[in-house]
Design an enzyme around this catalytic site. Structure first.
Site, PDB file in Angstrom:
ATOM      1  N   LYS A 124      -0.463  -4.390  -0.433  1.00 11.46           N
ATOM      2  CA  LYS A 124       0.838  -3.694  -0.492  1.00 11.46           C
ATOM      3  C   LYS A 124       2.010  -4.796  -0.224  1.00 11.46           C
ATOM      4  CE  LYS A 124       3.702  -0.038   1.225  1.00 11.46           C
ATOM      5  NZ  LYS A 124       4.285  -0.367   2.470  1.00 11.46           N
ATOM      6  N   ASP A 142       3.808   3.067  -1.579  1.00 12.23           N
ATOM      7  CA  ASP A 142       4.089   3.215  -0.268  1.00 12.23           C
ATOM      8  C   ASP A 142       4.129   4.898  -0.382  1.00 12.23           C
ATOM      9  OD1 ASP A 142       6.094   4.246  -1.399  1.00 12.23           O
ATOM     10  OD2 ASP A 142       7.456   3.409   0.037  1.00 12.23           O
TER      11      ASP A 142
END
Ligand code: SF4
Length: 214
Positions: A124, A142
């Site tokens: 991420k 997210d």
């Protein structure tokens, strides 16, 4: 989980996002790619606003890997102790700065594999840096993107990997660069976790969420 929306609906949704905000921006303060990397790594389980408060002074003192090493772990801890998991994060910031100095001449490498090999940097974080700094159409899923993707049908998936694939596979490629920020900002300010602002949502008529607020 809503059903995956079709191509034409997705094109209409992202055209509306684009008309509302042509160049959406992330909200983590940084002065160069190194401070962006550090800020994103610090933002795990913390808000962008909280990270910005903590890095405001830190980045004026240490905006390169070498300056961060010169500052040292204990001082880094002092700056970021308002952020969750700060001890571990400070340790990783020092370790990754050491690797950047020793192995990359003090530069931040621009490949996902090289970024992910750094301490405290997962897929991420790497994707956010690739997207924000090098404008690579990488998707960093997210909690906001996961929620919006599943509620609306823009990118449904049972976990973050599935949502990331749904974005990459289905959203028209000319919207992929900014998809990450449009979805985060939509989730943060409109499609809120507890009470989504459906009555004023610009994609209300296209969204598949069954429990829209009225
Ligand atoms: S209509 Fe409501 S649930 Fe659907 S995207 Fe908009 S805010 Fe979220």
């Amino acid at each position: 989980m809503a059903k995956q929306l079709d191509y034409h609906t997705l094109r209409e949704i992202f055209t509306r996002f684009q008309d509302a905000e042509a160049e959406p921006k992330g909200e983590l303060d940084h002065v160069n790619v190194y401070t962006l990397l550090v800020a994103v790594a610090l933002s795990a389980q913390a808000t962008d606003a909280g990270v910005n408060r903590a890095t405001k002074t830190l980045f004026t003192i240490a905006d390169t890997p070498q300056k961060m090493l010169d500052l040292g772990e204990e001082k880094v801890i002092e700056h970021i102790k308002t952020i969750g998991l700060y001890r571990n994060k400070a340790k990783n910031v020092i370790k990754l700065s050491r690797i950047l100095v020793d192995q990359y001449g003090g530069e931040v490498p621009c490949s996902r594999a090289a970024l992910e090999s750094l301490p405290g940097v997962g897929r991420k974080t790497a994707n956010v840096v690739l997207n924000m700094w090098w404008r690579h159409p990488a998707q960093a899923v997210d909690t906001h993107i996961f929620r919006v993707g599943n509620r609306s049908g823009i990118a449904p998936g049972k976990d973050v990997d599935a949502v990331e694939r749904a974005i990459e596979d289905n959203i028209p490629v000319d919207f992929q660069l900014h998809a990450h920020h449009w979805l985060i900002l939509h989730g943060r300010y409109h499609c809120k976790a507890r009470k989504p602002l459906c009555p004023t949502c610009i994609i209300r008529d296209l969204c598949q969420f069954e429990d829209k607020t009225i």
